[in-house]
Design an enzyme around this catalytic site. Structure first.
Site, short mmCIF file in Angstrom:
data_model
loop_
_atom_site.label_atom_id
_atom_site.label_comp_id
_atom_site.label_asym_id
_atom_site.label_seq_id
_atom_site.Cartn_x
_atom_site.Cartn_y
_atom_site.Cartn_z
N ARG A 164 0.89 -1.20 0.02
CA ARG A 164 0.18 0.11 0.08
C ARG A 164 0.85 1.18 -0.06
NH1 ARG A 164 -3.15 -3.79 -0.46
NH2 ARG A 164 -5.17 -3.80 0.30
N SER A 239 -10.47 -0.28 4.01
CA SER A 239 -9.65 -0.67 5.07
C SER A 239 -8.81 0.58 5.43
CB SER A 239 -8.36 -1.44 4.69
OG SER A 239 -8.74 -2.68 4.29
N GLU A 334 -4.33 3.68 6.62
CA GLU A 334 -4.06 3.19 5.33
C GLU A 334 -4.71 4.36 4.27
OE1 GLU A 334 -5.65 1.92 1.90
OE2 GLU A 334 -5.88 -0.07 2.60
N1 EPU Z 1 -10.78 -10.47 10.33
C1 EPU Z 1 -11.34 -10.68 11.43
N2 EPU Z 1 -12.28 -9.51 11.88
C2 EPU Z 1 -12.59 -8.69 11.00
C3 EPU Z 1 -11.87 -8.36 9.75
C4 EPU Z 1 -11.08 -9.49 9.51
O1 EPU Z 1 -11.14 -11.41 12.55
O2 EPU Z 1 -13.66 -7.92 11.25
C5 EPU Z 1 -9.89 -11.41 10.00
C6 EPU Z 1 -10.24 -12.49 8.96
O3 EPU Z 1 -11.07 -13.48 9.49
C7 EPU Z 1 -9.08 -13.05 8.40
C8 EPU Z 1 -8.27 -11.71 8.46
O4 EPU Z 1 -8.71 -10.71 9.48
O5 EPU Z 1 -8.57 -14.09 8.91
C9 EPU Z 1 -8.06 -10.94 7.38
O6 EPU Z 1 -9.12 -10.48 6.89
P1 EPU Z 1 -9.53 -10.08 5.30
O7 EPU Z 1 -9.17 -11.50 4.20
O8 EPU Z 1 -11.09 -9.63 5.13
O9 EPU Z 1 -8.70 -9.08 4.88
P2 EPU Z 1 -7.94 -7.76 5.45
O10 EPU Z 1 -6.66 -8.20 5.75
O11 EPU Z 1 -8.69 -7.18 6.55
C10 EPU Z 1 -6.80 -7.00 3.08
C11 EPU Z 1 -6.84 -5.69 2.64
C12 EPU Z 1 -8.00 -5.44 1.80
C13 EPU Z 1 -8.26 -6.52 0.73
C14 EPU Z 1 -8.21 -7.98 1.44
C15 EPU Z 1 -8.44 -9.03 0.77
C16 EPU Z 1 -5.10 -4.28 3.92
C17 EPU Z 1 -5.11 -3.23 4.68
N3 EPU Z 1 -6.50 -4.55 3.33
O12 EPU Z 1 -7.89 -6.70 4.21
O13 EPU Z 1 -8.06 -4.12 0.81
O14 EPU Z 1 -9.84 -6.43 0.00
O15 EPU Z 1 -7.24 -7.90 2.25
O16 EPU Z 1 -7.17 -9.03 -0.14
O17 EPU Z 1 -4.43 -4.77 3.36
C18 EPU Z 1 -8.25 -1.84 1.01
O18 EPU Z 1 -7.07 -1.58 1.08
O19 EPU Z 1 -8.95 -0.87 1.12
C19 EPU Z 1 -8.80 -3.18 1.18
C20 EPU Z 1 -10.20 -3.46 1.49
#
Ligand code: EPU
Length: 338
Positions: A164, A239, A334
C-alpha cells in the site's frame, strides 16, 4: 480553463464528508492539465489531485486547488502472442477497467475487481487484494512533473512499490500528477491466483473446476460484497488501517497469548490482520452517532450519514489506542488523512 471557488467535496469522497475546496478544476485531457499548470492558482501552492476520493478522509476544508482527474481512454499499446500492453486514462474507474479487461480476455487484474477508485490512484496506493497487487502487472505511467514542468514516463523501478505504498505517497508526494497508467496483461495462458482467502471455496461451491478470469473476478466480487460496504450506500474508504508487520519475536509473544491470531508470512516479518486485532478490542459493529466500525469487517470505518472527518478521525484514534493498549501494536492509517 475553469477554476471554480468554494466547491463542496462531499460527492468527491466516498466517506461522504462535507468539506469545501477553495479552488476546484476538473481536467479531462492532458492538454487541459498543461493549461491548468500555467495558471497562478496552480503555481501558487501544492494542488490536491482527486480520483474518486475513495482512500481519503477530509478532516477540514481544503485551502488548496483541488484537481479532479477525469482523463479517460483505453488503448492497446502493444500485443504479442502472450502479452497485451494496455494504456488507461488516469480518470477511468478501476473496476470498469477490470471488467473491460475481462470482456477482452486480458488477464492479470481479475483479483482486483470491485476495488473502488480510479486507475490513476491505483499506483499511488499500490492497491492489492486476494493475493495480487497492482505492481504485479504494472508497466509504466505518464505523469506531469511539477518540478520540471513536463510530462515524464516512470517505470516500476522508479516507483518503489511496497505494501500500500509507492514514491507517490512518500519521497515524491505531491510531485507528480498521473495522467495514464500502462499495464502488462496476459493475452492467453492466464496465471490465476486462487489461493488467497475464500476464492477456491467460492469456486467449489459454484462447481467451477476450470475457472476463467471472469469466474475469478466474480468470486472476488461475491466475497468483497459479502463483507465490504458499498460506498454508494454507506460512506467508507475501505480498510482504514494497514495490516501491521511484526518481527518473529513479537509474533511468538502474541501467538502464545492469543493462539488463534491470524498471521501471514511477509517480507519484513509476520503480517497480522488489523481487522482481527480491532475486533478483539470490541469495536466491530460499534456505532456512535453517525460514525461506526463496520459490523462485517472491523477494518472499515463507516459514515452512517452526516459524520465529520474530525469525528471519524477521533474514532480511528480511539481504536488505535485500544489496539496499542491490548496488543502493544501501533496501527498505521491506510487512508490519506487531510
Ligand atoms: N478479520 C477478523 N475480523 C474482522 C476482519 C478481519 O477477524 O472484522 C480476520 C479475518 O477473519 C481474516 C483476516 O482478518 O482471518 C484478514 O481479513 P480479510 O481477508 O478480510 O482481509 P484484510 O486483511 O482485513 C486486506 C486488504 C483489503 C483486501 C483484503 C483481501 C489491507 C489493509 N486490506 O484486508 O484491502 O480487500 O485484504 O485481499 O491490506 C483496502 O485496502 O481498502 C482493502 C479493502
Amino acid at each position: 480553463m475553469l477554476i471554480e471557488r468554494d466547491i463542496s467535496l462531499q460527492q468527491f469522497n466516498t466517506f461522504g464528508v462535507e468539506v469545501k475546496a477553495k479552488w476546484f478544476a476538473a481536467i479531462t485531457t492532458e492538454e487541459e492539465l498543461q493549461a491548468l499548470a500555467q495558471t497562478d492558482v496552480f503555481q501558487s501552492g501544492v494542488p490536491l489531485v482527486l480520483g474518486s476520493g475513495s482512500n481519503i478522509l477530509f478532516t477540514q476544508d481544503v485551502e488548496r486547488l483541488v484537481i479532479l482527474n477525469s482523463i479517460k481512454g483505453i488503448r492497446v499499446v502493444e500485443t504479442s502472442l502472450d502479452v497485451v500492453r494496455v494504456a488507461f486514462g488516469a480518470g477511468e474507474n478501476w473496476h470498469d477497467c477490470v471488467m473491460h479487461c475481462i470482456k477482452h480476455n486480458w488477464g492479470g487484474i481479475e483479483n482486483l475487481a470491485l476495488i473502488p477508485g480510479t486507475i490513476g490512484a491505483a499506483p499511488v496506493q499500490n492497491i492489492g487484494a486476494y493475493g495480487v497487487e497492482k505492481k504485479d502487472v504494472f508497466h509504466s505511467l505518464k505523469a506531469w512533473d511539477r518540478m520540471t514542468h513536463a510530462f515524464v514516463t516512470l517505470f516500476s523501478d522508479d516507483c518503489t512499490f511496497g505494501y500500500r505504498s509507492s514514491i507517490f505517497k512518500t519521497t515524491a508526494k505531491d510531485r507528480y500528477i498521473i495522467t495514464e497508467v500502462v499495464l502488462n496483461l496476459s493475452a492467453s495462458s492466464h496465471a490465476l491466483h486462487l489461493d488467497y482467502g475464500a476464492i477456491r471455496e467460492v469456486l467449489k461451491k459454484k462447481e467451477i473446476q476450470e475457472p476463467t478470469i471472469r469466474d475469478v473476478a466474480q468470486a472476488v466480487m461475491d466475497i468483497r460484497s459479502s463483507k465490504l460496504p458499498d460506498p454508494k450506500v454507506l460512506g467508507n474508504a475501505g480498510s482504514f488501517f494497514k495490516n501491521p508487520t511484526v518481527d518473529q519475536a513479537t509474533f511468538e509473544r502474541l501467538k502464545s497469548a492469543h493462539p488463534d491470531i491470524p498471521s501471514y508470512p511477509s517480507a519484513g516479518g509476520v503480517k497480522l490482520a488489523a481487522g482481527w486485532l480491532i475486533e478483539q478490542c470490541g469495536w466491530k459493529g460499534f456505532r456512535e452517532g453517525p460514525c461506526g466500525c463496520y459490523d462485517k469487517q472491523a477494518l472499515v470505518l463507516v459514515n452512517y450519514g452526516g459524520a465529520t472527518g474530525a469525528k471519524l478521525l477521533e474514532l480511528a484514534q480511539r481504536i488505535q489506542q485500544s489496539v496499542q493498549h491490548r496488543f502493544g501494536l501501533q496501527l498505521e492509517a491506510e487512508v490519506n488523512l487531510l
